[in-house]
Scaffold this motif. Structure first.
Motif, PDB file in Angstrom:
ATOM      1  N   ILE A   9      22.657 -21.164 -26.438  1.00  0.00           N
ATOM      2  CA  ILE A   9      23.957 -21.805 -26.593  1.00  0.00           C
ATOM      3  C   ILE A   9      24.072 -22.243 -28.048  1.00  0.00           C
ATOM      4  O   ILE A   9      23.273 -23.057 -28.529  1.00  0.00           O
ATOM      5  CB  ILE A   9      24.105 -23.027 -25.659  1.00  0.00           C
ATOM      6  CG1 ILE A   9      23.964 -22.603 -24.190  1.00  0.00           C
ATOM      7  CG2 ILE A   9      25.445 -23.713 -25.901  1.00  0.00           C
ATOM      8  CD1 ILE A   9      25.013 -21.634 -23.714  1.00  0.00           C
ATOM      9  N   ALA A  10      25.056 -21.678 -28.763  1.00  0.00           N
ATOM     10  CA  ALA A  10      25.273 -22.020 -30.173  1.00  0.00           C
ATOM     11  C   ALA A  10      26.211 -23.219 -30.257  1.00  0.00           C
ATOM     12  O   ALA A  10      27.307 -23.201 -29.695  1.00  0.00           O
ATOM     13  CB  ALA A  10      25.857 -20.826 -30.919  1.00  0.00           C
ATOM     14  N   GLU A  15      16.917 -27.598 -25.044  1.00  0.00           N
ATOM     15  CA  GLU A  15      17.423 -26.697 -24.017  1.00  0.00           C
ATOM     16  C   GLU A  15      18.490 -27.418 -23.197  1.00  0.00           C
ATOM     17  O   GLU A  15      18.450 -28.644 -23.068  1.00  0.00           O
ATOM     18  CB  GLU A  15      16.299 -26.237 -23.081  1.00  0.00           C
ATOM     19  CG  GLU A  15      15.224 -25.398 -23.766  1.00  0.00           C
ATOM     20  CD  GLU A  15      14.119 -24.998 -22.812  1.00  0.00           C
ATOM     21  OE1 GLU A  15      13.688 -23.829 -22.866  1.00  0.00           O
ATOM     22  OE2 GLU A  15      13.691 -25.849 -22.007  1.00  0.00           O
ATOM     23  N   LEU A  16      19.418 -26.647 -22.657  1.00  0.00           N
ATOM     24  CA  LEU A  16      20.442 -27.184 -21.770  1.00  0.00           C
ATOM     25  C   LEU A  16      20.208 -26.655 -20.363  1.00  0.00           C
ATOM     26  O   LEU A  16      19.920 -25.464 -20.182  1.00  0.00           O
ATOM     27  CB  LEU A  16      21.842 -26.772 -22.237  1.00  0.00           C
ATOM     28  CG  LEU A  16      22.316 -27.288 -23.595  1.00  0.00           C
ATOM     29  CD1 LEU A  16      23.735 -26.794 -23.858  1.00  0.00           C
ATOM     30  CD2 LEU A  16      22.260 -28.807 -23.649  1.00  0.00           C
ATOM     31  N   GLU A  17      20.327 -27.537 -19.385  1.00  0.00           N
ATOM     32  CA  GLU A  17      20.233 -27.126 -17.984  1.00  0.00           C
ATOM     33  C   GLU A  17      21.613 -26.654 -17.546  1.00  0.00           C
ATOM     34  O   GLU A  17      22.567 -27.429 -17.537  1.00  0.00           O
ATOM     35  CB  GLU A  17      19.783 -28.293 -17.113  1.00  0.00           C
ATOM     36  CG  GLU A  17      18.391 -28.807 -17.443  1.00  0.00           C
ATOM     37  CD  GLU A  17      18.036 -30.030 -16.609  1.00  0.00           C
ATOM     38  OE1 GLU A  17      18.146 -29.953 -15.369  1.00  0.00           O
ATOM     39  OE2 GLU A  17      17.685 -31.055 -17.210  1.00  0.00           O
ATOM     40  N   LEU A  18      21.696 -25.380 -17.186  1.00  0.00           N
ATOM     41  CA  LEU A  18      22.980 -24.788 -16.828  1.00  0.00           C
ATOM     42  C   LEU A  18      22.937 -24.182 -15.436  1.00  0.00           C
ATOM     43  O   LEU A  18      21.884 -23.781 -14.936  1.00  0.00           O
ATOM     44  CB  LEU A  18      23.362 -23.689 -17.826  1.00  0.00           C
ATOM     45  CG  LEU A  18      23.503 -24.067 -19.305  1.00  0.00           C
ATOM     46  CD1 LEU A  18      23.889 -22.827 -20.111  1.00  0.00           C
ATOM     47  CD2 LEU A  18      24.522 -25.179 -19.490  1.00  0.00           C
ATOM     48  N   VAL A  19      24.105 -24.115 -14.822  1.00  0.00           N
ATOM     49  CA  VAL A  19      24.310 -23.346 -13.604  1.00  0.00           C
ATOM     50  C   VAL A  19      25.239 -22.201 -13.981  1.00  0.00           C
ATOM     51  O   VAL A  19      26.327 -22.421 -14.502  1.00  0.00           O
ATOM     52  CB  VAL A  19      24.937 -24.205 -12.480  1.00  0.00           C
ATOM     53  CG1 VAL A  19      25.211 -23.344 -11.256  1.00  0.00           C
ATOM     54  CG2 VAL A  19      24.027 -25.373 -12.131  1.00  0.00           C
ATOM     55  N   LEU A  65      30.841 -23.893 -23.500  1.00  0.00           N
ATOM     56  CA  LEU A  65      29.905 -23.068 -22.736  1.00  0.00           C
ATOM     57  C   LEU A  65      30.532 -21.718 -22.428  1.00  0.00           C
ATOM     58  O   LEU A  65      31.763 -21.593 -22.326  1.00  0.00           O
ATOM     59  CB  LEU A  65      29.524 -23.784 -21.433  1.00  0.00           C
ATOM     60  CG  LEU A  65      28.737 -25.092 -21.594  1.00  0.00           C
ATOM     61  CD1 LEU A  65      28.560 -25.776 -20.249  1.00  0.00           C
ATOM     62  CD2 LEU A  65      27.376 -24.835 -22.246  1.00  0.00           C
ATOM     63  N   PRO A  66      29.715 -20.684 -22.244  1.00  0.00           N
ATOM     64  CA  PRO A  66      30.262 -19.356 -21.915  1.00  0.00           C
ATOM     65  C   PRO A  66      30.994 -19.392 -20.570  1.00  0.00           C
ATOM     66  O   PRO A  66      30.721 -20.240 -19.715  1.00  0.00           O
ATOM     67  CB  PRO A  66      29.001 -18.475 -21.832  1.00  0.00           C
ATOM     68  CG  PRO A  66      27.922 -19.241 -22.498  1.00  0.00           C
ATOM     69  CD  PRO A  66      28.242 -20.687 -22.346  1.00  0.00           C
ATOM     70  N   ASP A  67      31.903 -18.454 -20.393  1.00  0.00           N
ATOM     71  CA  ASP A  67      32.609 -18.342 -19.116  1.00  0.00           C
ATOM     72  C   ASP A  67      31.608 -18.170 -17.982  1.00  0.00           C
ATOM     73  O   ASP A  67      30.648 -17.399 -18.091  1.00  0.00           O
ATOM     74  CB  ASP A  67      33.557 -17.131 -19.135  1.00  0.00           C
ATOM     75  CG  ASP A  67      34.745 -17.347 -20.063  1.00  0.00           C
ATOM     76  OD1 ASP A  67      35.010 -18.515 -20.406  1.00  0.00           O
ATOM     77  OD2 ASP A  67      35.374 -16.354 -20.442  1.00  0.00           O
ATOM     78  N   LYS A 120      24.802 -13.326 -15.720  1.00  0.00           N
ATOM     79  CA  LYS A 120      25.409 -13.780 -16.973  1.00  0.00           C
ATOM     80  C   LYS A 120      24.624 -14.950 -17.557  1.00  0.00           C
ATOM     81  O   LYS A 120      25.191 -15.975 -17.929  1.00  0.00           O
ATOM     82  CB  LYS A 120      26.874 -14.176 -16.746  1.00  0.00           C
ATOM     83  CG  LYS A 120      27.780 -13.007 -16.388  1.00  0.00           C
ATOM     84  CD  LYS A 120      29.222 -13.443 -16.238  1.00  0.00           C
ATOM     85  CE  LYS A 120      30.125 -12.257 -15.909  1.00  0.00           C
ATOM     86  NZ  LYS A 120      31.531 -12.685 -15.718  1.00  0.00           N
ATOM     87  N   ILE A 121      23.313 -14.787 -17.654  1.00  0.00           N
ATOM     88  CA  ILE A 121      22.469 -15.832 -18.230  1.00  0.00           C
ATOM     89  C   ILE A 121      22.519 -15.698 -19.753  1.00  0.00           C
ATOM     90  O   ILE A 121      22.108 -14.675 -20.298  1.00  0.00           O
ATOM     91  CB  ILE A 121      21.014 -15.710 -17.750  1.00  0.00           C
ATOM     92  CG1 ILE A 121      20.951 -15.686 -16.219  1.00  0.00           C
ATOM     93  CG2 ILE A 121      20.177 -16.866 -18.288  1.00  0.00           C
ATOM     94  CD1 ILE A 121      19.572 -15.353 -15.686  1.00  0.00           C
TER      95      ILE A 121
END
Length: 202
Positions: free
Chosen positions: A146-147, A132-136, A166-168, A141-142
């Motif tokens: 993440i591919a 898993e990646l820790e994202l803000v 990462l997504p916008d 828009k969660i």
């Protein structure tokens, strides 16, 4: 992003362990909504509806709209307590989401284009360091996952967060280092052969 989830709730008029036990006997689960610089709101939700939401597999990364007395509050689940024996949910914390909220979430990773990785085609093994990646990111828009593209990676290569698009609106919560997400390692047979060759050369 994960599907929006909805729950109906009622105000919790009495606090304390006795009142909570009484609610659970009635098939209700005590909960609290907090955050957004507002007073905490104590509520209870139907246990069956909560379990159904939990069974989606993405409860923790979904926005949950909670309706109390006709008013709808957008929340993010933050903590679910389970009974140590029965494993039934016994309490839930929901964080209230204000307008334009950004949140800290853990999003699972997946790997794509494995057939385009020279290392994997040669029999290498994808060793996943972080599942898993820790994202803000923005609360609305969660990402579901993440591919990560492994095209071009060979045996001995490491895939770092800097390789990931990462997504916008999303960024890594860890900013002090270019951490490793996965490596491509040689299978034991390939390592043994390389070891034998080095002995022969010696």
């Amino acid at each position: 992003m994960s599907d929006l989830l909805t729950l109906s709730a009622e105000p919790r008029e009495r606090a304390g362990k006795g009142a909570s036990r009484a609610l659970r006997r009635e098939g209700r689960v005590p909960a609290v909504i907090y955050g957004d610089n507002k007073e905490p709101e104590t509520i209870h939700v139907e246990e069956k509806a909560l379990i159904k939401a939990l069974m989606t597999g993405h409860f923790g990364n979904s926005i949950v709209e909670i309706t109390v007395g006709g008013a709808v509050t957008r929340t993010l689940p933050k903590d679910v307590a389970f009974h140590p024996v029965s494993d039934r949910p016994i309490h839930v914390d929901f964080m209230r989401l204000g307008k334009d909220s950004t949140i800290h979430v853990e999003v699972p990773v997946s790997f794509i284009n494995e057939e385009a990785s020279p290392g994997l085609k040669r029999g290498g093994v994808l060793n996943i360091v972080r599942h898993e990646l820790e994202l803000v990111c923005a609360a609305d828009k969660i990402p579901d996952e993440i591919a990560i593209d492994v095209s071009g990676f060979d045996v001995g290569d490491s895939i770092h967060i800097s390789h990931v698009k990462l997504p916008d609106g999303a960024k890594s919560a860890i900013t002090d280092r270019d951490f490793t997400i996965a490596t491509i390692v040689a299978p034991s047979g390939m390592r043994s052969a390389e070891g034998d060759n080095s002995k022969t050369d010696a």
